[in-house]
Design an enzyme around this catalytic site. Sequence first.
Site, PDB file in Angstrom:
ATOM      1  N   TYR A  98      -1.519   2.737   0.790  1.00 12.70           N
ATOM      2  CA  TYR A  98      -1.778   3.475  -0.462  1.00 12.70           C
ATOM      3  C   TYR A  98      -0.538   3.474  -1.355  1.00 12.70           C
ATOM      4  CZ  TYR A  98      -5.722   4.925   2.319  1.00 12.70           C
ATOM      5  OH  TYR A  98      -6.844   4.898   3.101  1.00 12.70           O
ATOM      6  N   SER A 114      -9.671 -12.697  -0.129  1.00  9.06           N
ATOM      7  CA  SER A 114     -10.734 -12.202   0.762  1.00  9.06           C
ATOM      8  C   SER A 114     -11.624 -11.275  -0.053  1.00  9.06           C
ATOM      9  CB  SER A 114     -10.121 -11.474   1.970  1.00  9.06           C
ATOM     10  OG  SER A 114      -9.209 -10.489   1.539  1.00  9.06           O
ATOM     11  N   HIS A 136      -7.249  -9.068  -2.098  1.00  9.78           N
ATOM     12  CA  HIS A 136      -8.482  -8.650  -1.417  1.00  9.78           C
ATOM     13  C   HIS A 136      -9.384  -7.985  -2.460  1.00  9.78           C
ATOM     14  CE1 HIS A 136     -10.965  -7.122   1.928  1.00  9.78           C
ATOM     15  NE2 HIS A 136     -11.018  -5.978   1.274  1.00  9.78           N
ATOM     16  N   GLN A 172      -5.331   0.307  -1.078  1.00  8.96           N
ATOM     17  CA  GLN A 172      -6.280   0.943  -1.998  1.00  8.96           C
ATOM     18  C   GLN A 172      -6.089   0.245  -3.336  1.00  8.96           C
ATOM     19  OE1 GLN A 172      -8.988   2.159  -2.819  1.00  8.96           O
ATOM     20  NE2 GLN A 172      -8.751   4.082  -1.687  1.00  8.96           N
ATOM     21  N   PHE A 214     -15.080   7.132  -8.567  1.00 11.09           N
ATOM     22  CA  PHE A 214     -14.404   6.637  -7.350  1.00 11.09           C
ATOM     23  C   PHE A 214     -12.940   7.040  -7.354  1.00 11.09           C
ATOM     24  CE2 PHE A 214     -16.569   2.337  -6.136  1.00 11.09           C
ATOM     25  CZ  PHE A 214     -17.507   3.020  -5.421  1.00 11.09           C
ATOM     26  N   GLU A 233     -14.597  -7.979   0.031  1.00 13.91           N
ATOM     27  CA  GLU A 233     -15.155  -6.852   0.793  1.00 13.91           C
ATOM     28  C   GLU A 233     -16.549  -6.487   0.278  1.00 13.91           C
ATOM     29  OE1 GLU A 233     -12.441  -3.610   1.554  1.00 13.91           O
ATOM     30  OE2 GLU A 233     -14.014  -2.144   1.125  1.00 13.91           O
ATOM     31  N   HIS A 242     -15.030  -3.435   9.246  1.00 14.14           N
ATOM     32  CA  HIS A 242     -14.205  -2.235   9.163  1.00 14.14           C
ATOM     33  C   HIS A 242     -14.677  -1.329  10.296  1.00 14.14           C
ATOM     34  CE1 HIS A 242     -13.084  -2.560   4.630  1.00 14.14           C
ATOM     35  NE2 HIS A 242     -13.344  -3.753   5.122  1.00 14.14           N
ATOM     36  N   ASP A 284     -13.341   9.216   6.358  1.00  9.88           N
ATOM     37  CA  ASP A 284     -13.436  10.610   5.893  1.00  9.88           C
ATOM     38  C   ASP A 284     -14.739  11.169   6.424  1.00  9.88           C
ATOM     39  OD1 ASP A 284     -11.094  10.790   4.138  1.00  9.88           O
ATOM     40  OD2 ASP A 284     -12.144   9.234   2.998  1.00  9.88           O
ATOM     41  N   HIS A 310      -1.869   8.459  -0.331  1.00  8.88           N
ATOM     42  CA  HIS A 310      -3.165   8.976   0.078  1.00  8.88           C
ATOM     43  C   HIS A 310      -3.332  10.389  -0.484  1.00  8.88           C
ATOM     44  CE1 HIS A 310      -6.169  10.657   2.912  1.00  8.88           C
ATOM     45  NE2 HIS A 310      -6.665   9.436   2.817  1.00  8.88           N
TER      46      HIS A 310
HETATM   47  P1  FAD Z   1      -4.714   7.407   8.058  1.00 16.73           P
HETATM   48  O1  FAD Z   1      -3.796   6.256   8.077  1.00 16.73           O
HETATM   49  O2  FAD Z   1      -4.986   8.094   9.341  1.00 16.73           O
HETATM   50  O3  FAD Z   1      -4.116   8.447   6.992  1.00 16.73           O
HETATM   51  C1  FAD Z   1      -4.902   9.521   6.503  1.00 16.73           C
HETATM   52  C2  FAD Z   1      -3.977  10.646   6.027  1.00 16.73           C
HETATM   53  O4  FAD Z   1      -3.388  11.290   7.142  1.00 16.73           O
HETATM   54  C3  FAD Z   1      -2.814  10.213   5.141  1.00 16.73           C
HETATM   55  O5  FAD Z   1      -2.572  11.228   4.204  1.00 16.73           O
HETATM   56  C4  FAD Z   1      -1.636  10.100   6.104  1.00 16.73           C
HETATM   57  O6  FAD Z   1      -0.378  10.299   5.481  1.00 16.73           O
HETATM   58  C5  FAD Z   1      -1.969  11.209   7.083  1.00 16.73           C
HETATM   59  N1  FAD Z   1      -1.520  10.914   8.448  1.00 16.73           N
HETATM   60  C6  FAD Z   1      -1.616   9.727   9.089  1.00 16.73           C
HETATM   61  N2  FAD Z   1      -1.149   9.832  10.344  1.00 16.73           N
HETATM   62  C7  FAD Z   1      -0.770  11.110  10.506  1.00 16.73           C
HETATM   63  C8  FAD Z   1      -0.207  11.843  11.585  1.00 16.73           C
HETATM   64  N3  FAD Z   1       0.012  11.256  12.775  1.00 16.73           N
HETATM   65  N4  FAD Z   1       0.065  13.167  11.386  1.00 16.73           N
HETATM   66  C9  FAD Z   1      -0.173  13.773  10.199  1.00 16.73           C
HETATM   67  N5  FAD Z   1      -0.698  13.114   9.129  1.00 16.73           N
HETATM   68  C10 FAD Z   1      -0.991  11.807   9.297  1.00 16.73           C
HETATM   69  N6  FAD Z   1     -13.429   4.467   4.643  1.00 16.73           N
HETATM   70  C11 FAD Z   1     -14.553   4.367   5.397  1.00 16.73           C
HETATM   71  O7  FAD Z   1     -15.138   5.390   5.770  1.00 16.73           O
HETATM   72  N7  FAD Z   1     -15.089   3.156   5.738  1.00 16.73           N
HETATM   73  C12 FAD Z   1     -14.486   1.987   5.391  1.00 16.73           C
HETATM   74  O8  FAD Z   1     -14.988   0.918   5.714  1.00 16.73           O
HETATM   75  C13 FAD Z   1     -13.287   2.051   4.608  1.00 16.73           C
HETATM   76  N8  FAD Z   1     -12.634   0.931   4.242  1.00 16.73           N
HETATM   77  C14 FAD Z   1     -11.426   1.035   3.578  1.00 16.73           C
HETATM   78  C15 FAD Z   1     -10.702  -0.133   3.320  1.00 16.73           C
HETATM   79  C16 FAD Z   1      -9.457  -0.079   2.680  1.00 16.73           C
HETATM   80  C17 FAD Z   1      -8.695  -1.348   2.442  1.00 16.73           C
HETATM   81  C18 FAD Z   1      -8.952   1.179   2.242  1.00 16.73           C
HETATM   82  C19 FAD Z   1      -7.637   1.255   1.508  1.00 16.73           C
HETATM   83  C20 FAD Z   1      -9.661   2.343   2.503  1.00 16.73           C
HETATM   84  C21 FAD Z   1     -10.894   2.290   3.192  1.00 16.73           C
HETATM   85  N9  FAD Z   1     -11.620   3.437   3.516  1.00 16.73           N
HETATM   86  C22 FAD Z   1     -12.778   3.341   4.255  1.00 16.73           C
HETATM   87  C23 FAD Z   1     -11.142   4.758   3.096  1.00 16.73           C
HETATM   88  C24 FAD Z   1     -10.288   5.458   4.172  1.00 16.73           C
HETATM   89  O9  FAD Z   1     -11.038   5.657   5.333  1.00 16.73           O
HETATM   90  C25 FAD Z   1      -9.836   6.792   3.594  1.00 16.73           C
HETATM   91  O10 FAD Z   1      -8.897   6.573   2.571  1.00 16.73           O
HETATM   92  C26 FAD Z   1      -9.323   7.817   4.605  1.00 16.73           C
HETATM   93  O11 FAD Z   1      -9.151   9.052   3.928  1.00 16.73           O
HETATM   94  C27 FAD Z   1      -7.982   7.471   5.236  1.00 16.73           C
HETATM   95  O12 FAD Z   1      -8.097   6.449   6.122  1.00 16.73           O
HETATM   96  P2  FAD Z   1      -6.758   5.767   6.715  1.00 16.73           P
HETATM   97  O13 FAD Z   1      -7.190   4.776   7.718  1.00 16.73           O
HETATM   98  O14 FAD Z   1      -5.881   5.316   5.637  1.00 16.73           O
HETATM   99  O15 FAD Z   1      -6.127   7.060   7.440  1.00 16.73           O
END
Ligand code: FAD
Length: 279
Positions: free
Chosen positions: A136, A7, A257, A167, A207, A9, A68, A100, A140
Site C-alpha cells: 500500500y 498481468s 498489474h 493497491q 472504491f 486481475e 487470490h 476484510d 493501508h
Molecule cells: P495485512 O498485510 O494483514 O495488513 C492489514 C492491516 O493490518 C494493515 O493495516 C497492516 O499494517 C496491519 N498489520 C499487518 N500485520 C500486523 C500485525 N502483525 N500486527 C498488527 N497489525 C498488523 N481482498 C479480498 O478479500 N480478496 C481479494 O482477492 C483481494 N485481492 C487484493 C489484491 C491486491 C493486490 C490488493 C492490494 C488488495 C486485495 N484485497 C483483496 C484487499 C485486502 O484484502 C484488504 O486491503 C485487507 O484490508 C488487507 O489485506 P492485506 O493482505 O494487505 O492485510
Amino acid sequence: MANTPISFEFFPPQTPEGSDKLTDVRKRLAVLKPEFFSCTFGAGGTTQDRTLDTIKLIHAEGHQAAPHLSCVGSTRENIRALLFAYKEMGIRRIVALRGDMPSGMGSIGEFHYANELVSFIRAQTGAHFHIEVAAYPEFHPQANSAREDMLNFKHKISAGANSAITQYFYNADGYFRFVDETRKLGVTAPIVPGIMPIVRYSQLARFSDTCGAEIPRWMRKTMEGFGDDVESVQAFGRDVVTALCEKLIAGGAPGLHFYTLNQADASLEILKRLGYRGR
Ligand code: FAD
C-alpha cells in the site's frame, strides 16, 4: 517500454453469461502474453467455489493462473484443503491476503494477518508456490502509522513472500517513495504497481473511499466536471493512466498489474498506447 511484464486481475463471475464474457475478455488480453491472470477471493470463503472454477478455466486454457487467497474468517483446515487442491491442479502462484470480514459475518477465524497466511503456506507446501502479497504505497486504511505499515509489509516478505502487488494509486511519487523506504528497511522483493484504468467515475470514487486509494483533487474535480459524459471521463482516464504507467516504467517499476474489473477495452487501450502489441 513494452518489455515490462504485465498481468491482469479478474473477479469471479456470478453467472454462466458472466463467465462466457470473461472467457472472451481473457482471449483478447492473452494476445499481449501476460505473465499471469489472477482471480480474487471473497473474505471468509464467500466466492471460494467461483474462484476455484475461474482458476480451473484459466489454467485449462494454458495460461498461468494465480488464485487470490484471503485468510480472514477461515480455518487452517479450509486453507490447507484449498492449497492442496491448487497444488494438485499444477498452480504455481498465489496472491496471499488477509481480506476484510464482510459485515455481519461471524468470527475472525484462525488467521489475523496476511503474514500468518504466508508462513502457513510455506509450512504446508514449502517452495512450491510463488507467493505475492499486497502493498500500500498510500498506506493501508487501518494502519497505525506509515512506518508500522511498512514494517508489517516487511514481515510478510520475511515470512516467505516472493513479490508484491500494490493497491492502485494515481500518484507515482508515492509509489517510488514507498519502494525506496521499504528498500531501506531491507525489502528486496519486486513491488509491482497495481493499475486501475478509469471506466466510471462514481464507481472509482466509491472504491477509493473504502480502500484508502487517493484520487488526487485535480483528477476528482476534472471528472466531476464531466458529469454524465462517460466518454470524456474515459478519454481523460486513458490519458492520465497511460502517463502514470509511462512514469512508472521509466522509473524502474518491475511490472504492471491491471485491475480489469472483468473488462478488456480500457486495459488494452492503455497498453496499446504504451507500445504493447499482440505477440
Ligand atoms: P495485512 O498485510 O494483514 O495488513 C492489514 C492491516 O493490518 C494493515 O493495516 C497492516 O499494517 C496491519 N498489520 C499487518 N500485520 C500486523 C500485525 N502483525 N500486527 C498488527 N497489525 C498488523 N481482498 C479480498 O478479500 N480478496 C481479494 O482477492 C483481494 N485481492 C487484493 C489484491 C491486491 C493486490 C490488493 C492490494 C488488495 C486485495 N484485497 C483483496 C484487499 C485486502 O484484502 C484488504 O486491503 C485487507 O484490508 C488487507 O489485506 P492485506 O493482505 O494487505 O492485510
